[in-house]
Motif scaffolding. Sequence first.
Motif, PDB file in Angstrom:
ATOM      1  N   PRO A   8       0.804  -1.215  -0.086  1.00 40.73           N
ATOM      2  CA  PRO A   8      -0.042  -0.077  -0.056  1.00 40.73           C
ATOM      3  C   PRO A   8       0.883   1.306  -0.091  1.00 40.73           C
ATOM      4  N   ARG A   9       0.308   2.373  -0.830  1.00 40.64           N
ATOM      5  CA  ARG A   9       1.278   3.397  -1.018  1.00 40.64           C
ATOM      6  C   ARG A   9       1.303   4.272   0.369  1.00 40.64           C
ATOM      7  N   GLN A  10       0.376   4.217   1.183  1.00 39.71           N
ATOM      8  CA  GLN A  10       0.215   4.692   2.314  1.00 39.71           C
ATOM      9  C   GLN A  10      -0.271   3.856   3.565  1.00 39.71           C
ATOM     10  N   LYS A  59      17.292  11.846  -5.629  1.00 37.97           N
ATOM     11  CA  LYS A  59      17.302  13.310  -6.396  1.00 37.97           C
ATOM     12  C   LYS A  59      16.613  14.310  -5.908  1.00 37.97           C
ATOM     13  N   PRO A  60      16.706  15.466  -6.309  1.00 37.93           N
ATOM     14  CA  PRO A  60      15.763  16.626  -5.523  1.00 37.93           C
ATOM     15  C   PRO A  60      14.330  16.442  -6.128  1.00 37.93           C
ATOM     16  N   THR A  61      14.176  15.884  -7.204  1.00 37.01           N
ATOM     17  CA  THR A  61      12.636  15.956  -7.690  1.00 37.01           C
ATOM     18  C   THR A  61      12.380  14.392  -7.656  1.00 37.01           C
ATOM     19  N   VAL A  62      10.828  14.143  -7.674  1.00 39.72           N
ATOM     20  CA  VAL A  62      10.591  12.714  -7.859  1.00 39.72           C
ATOM     21  C   VAL A  62       9.175  13.075  -8.657  1.00 39.72           C
ATOM     22  N   ARG A  63       8.776  11.864  -9.257  1.00 43.35           N
ATOM     23  CA  ARG A  63       7.250  11.646  -9.828  1.00 43.35           C
ATOM     24  C   ARG A  63       6.286  10.882  -9.048  1.00 43.35           C
ATOM     25  N   PRO A  64       5.421  11.627  -8.210  1.00 41.78           N
ATOM     26  CA  PRO A  64       4.640  10.832  -7.326  1.00 41.78           C
ATOM     27  C   PRO A  64       3.649  10.129  -8.366  1.00 41.78           C
ATOM     28  N   PRO A  65       3.108   8.804  -7.780  1.00 40.16           N
ATOM     29  CA  PRO A  65       2.206   7.979  -8.252  1.00 40.16           C
ATOM     30  C   PRO A  65       0.616   8.905  -8.538  1.00 40.16           C
ATOM     31  N   ARG A  66       0.557   9.830  -7.436  1.00 33.32           N
ATOM     32  CA  ARG A  66      -0.650  10.324  -7.389  1.00 33.32           C
ATOM     33  C   ARG A  66      -0.852  11.191  -8.531  1.00 33.32           C
ATOM     34  N   LEU A  67       0.234  11.744  -9.018  1.00 30.32           N
ATOM     35  CA  LEU A  67       0.039  12.646 -10.296  1.00 30.32           C
ATOM     36  C   LEU A  67       0.514  11.906 -11.458  1.00 30.32           C
ATOM     37  N   GLY A 112       2.623   9.756 -12.108  1.00 29.19           N
ATOM     38  CA  GLY A 112       3.889   9.276 -12.879  1.00 29.19           C
ATOM     39  C   GLY A 112       4.416  10.084 -13.563  1.00 29.19           C
ATOM     40  N   ASN A 113       4.147  11.229 -14.095  1.00 26.88           N
ATOM     41  CA  ASN A 113       4.559  11.996 -15.045  1.00 26.88           C
ATOM     42  C   ASN A 113       5.115  13.455 -14.649  1.00 26.88           C
ATOM     43  N   LYS A 114       4.428  14.152 -13.705  1.00 26.38           N
ATOM     44  CA  LYS A 114       4.880  15.600 -13.229  1.00 26.38           C
ATOM     45  C   LYS A 114       5.956  15.297 -11.861  1.00 26.38           C
ATOM     46  N   ARG A 115       6.902  16.071 -12.042  1.00 28.79           N
ATOM     47  CA  ARG A 115       7.746  16.061 -10.948  1.00 28.79           C
ATOM     48  C   ARG A 115       7.590  17.204  -9.962  1.00 28.79           C
ATOM     49  N   VAL A 116       7.742  16.663  -8.531  1.00 24.81           N
ATOM     50  CA  VAL A 116       7.899  17.544  -7.674  1.00 24.81           C
ATOM     51  C   VAL A 116       8.978  17.477  -6.567  1.00 24.81           C
ATOM     52  N   GLY A 117       9.300  18.506  -5.884  1.00 23.45           N
ATOM     53  CA  GLY A 117      10.445  18.489  -4.941  1.00 23.45           C
ATOM     54  C   GLY A 117      10.322  17.094  -4.103  1.00 23.45           C
ATOM     55  N   VAL A 118      11.493  16.555  -3.884  1.00 25.03           N
ATOM     56  CA  VAL A 118      11.290  15.228  -2.948  1.00 25.03           C
ATOM     57  C   VAL A 118      10.599  15.507  -1.497  1.00 25.03           C
ATOM     58  N   PHE A 119      10.880  16.717  -0.901  1.00 20.49           N
ATOM     59  CA  PHE A 119      10.186  17.145   0.416  1.00 20.49           C
ATOM     60  C   PHE A 119       8.871  17.544   0.075  1.00 20.49           C
ATOM     61  N   ALA A 120       8.266  17.517  -1.178  1.00 19.02           N
ATOM     62  CA  ALA A 120       6.784  17.563  -1.277  1.00 19.02           C
ATOM     63  C   ALA A 120       6.350  16.336  -1.578  1.00 19.02           C
ATOM     64  N   SER A 121       7.129  15.335  -1.148  1.00 20.88           N
ATOM     65  CA  SER A 121       6.547  13.810  -1.572  1.00 20.88           C
ATOM     66  C   SER A 121       6.913  12.927  -0.176  1.00 20.88           C
ATOM     67  N   ARG A 122       6.218  11.664  -0.365  1.00 20.44           N
ATOM     68  CA  ARG A 122       6.613  10.766   0.588  1.00 20.44           C
ATOM     69  C   ARG A 122       7.527   9.596  -0.088  1.00 20.44           C
ATOM     70  N   PRO A 139      17.161  11.885   1.153  1.00 21.25           N
ATOM     71  CA  PRO A 139      18.510  11.902   1.716  1.00 21.25           C
ATOM     72  C   PRO A 139      19.167  11.034   2.813  1.00 21.25           C
ATOM     73  N   ASN A 140      18.223  10.833   3.640  1.00 19.83           N
ATOM     74  CA  ASN A 140      18.661  10.197   4.848  1.00 19.83           C
ATOM     75  C   ASN A 140      17.813   8.811   4.845  1.00 19.83           C
ATOM     76  N   ALA A 141      16.887   8.399   3.813  1.00 18.25           N
ATOM     77  CA  ALA A 141      16.299   7.363   3.759  1.00 18.25           C
ATOM     78  C   ALA A 141      15.264   6.977   4.871  1.00 18.25           C
ATOM     79  N   ILE A 142      14.760   8.077   5.399  1.00 20.86           N
ATOM     80  CA  ILE A 142      13.743   7.802   6.808  1.00 20.86           C
ATOM     81  C   ILE A 142      12.545   7.969   6.365  1.00 20.86           C
ATOM     82  N   GLY A 143      11.637   6.861   6.863  1.00 18.74           N
ATOM     83  CA  GLY A 143      10.027   7.013   6.721  1.00 18.74           C
ATOM     84  C   GLY A 143       9.355   7.125   8.117  1.00 18.74           C
ATOM     85  N   MET A 144       8.292   7.411   7.780  1.00 17.52           N
ATOM     86  CA  MET A 144       7.408   7.428   8.901  1.00 17.52           C
ATOM     87  C   MET A 144       5.930   7.163   8.651  1.00 17.52           C
TER      88      MET A 144
END
Length: 232
Positions: free
Chosen positions: A21-23, A70-78, A80-90, A95-100
């Motif tokens: 599950p993605r969340q 990388k500084p930008t990623v492609r969220p599945p919710r968009l 998988g095409n549009k890029r957003v900043g990594v900190f605007a995504s999950r 950078p530190n491979a930490i999740g919550m």
Amino acid sequence: MHTIEPIGTIHTPYKEKFAIPRQPNLAPDVITELHLIGEANNEASVRELEQFSHLWLLFLFDQNIEAGWKPTVRPPRLGGNKRVGVFASRSTFRPNAIGMSAVELKSVEIKGGNVVVKLGNVDLVHGTPIIDIKPYIPYSDAIADARAGYAEQSPQTKPVVFRPQALDVLQKSPDSEYRQLALQQILSQDPRPAYKQKQSDNKSYTVQLFDWDVSFEAIEERIEVTTIKPLA
């Protein structure tokens, strides 16, 4: 420099990243276990934990660390095409491979002197290192008027049906009712790549869940489980 040591490992039906599950909270009836290790594997460390209905798990995306970020990623919710900043995504590539994740606390058990925390709503691959546990506090952690940007709405799900061969394997399992419900909740989210989720295709996909290889196809607006076989 401080070195972070895992305090436990998670035991889940998800043997690989595909179909997780993605969340959290998208497959609420799938039960998982957190096994504490090392100095944290101490009954005193979980004293009064069962006062709380939910917990925060902090963990490492250990399978992604070597791949970097990388500084930008492609969220599945968009799509998988549009890029957003990594900190605007999950994104799992951070950078530190930490999740919550916020998860449901089912129970705390002591098995053979080892602390086992049973959880629901977990979205982690089997064996993920857990680095901390914190109680979820509703009055401070739940914010009623929070905005969720491009993830405002919960994802749409699809009905899941089982072909006769798959259903036969399911019904022979000692915990068949639980496993069938779990497969329905997991696969209803359509684990295919985001750009394919609005279309049928003639491809068969296989995911490792529990001790099975589960194959499925996306046909029109439903997911059909075609075969279930023991893991090779």
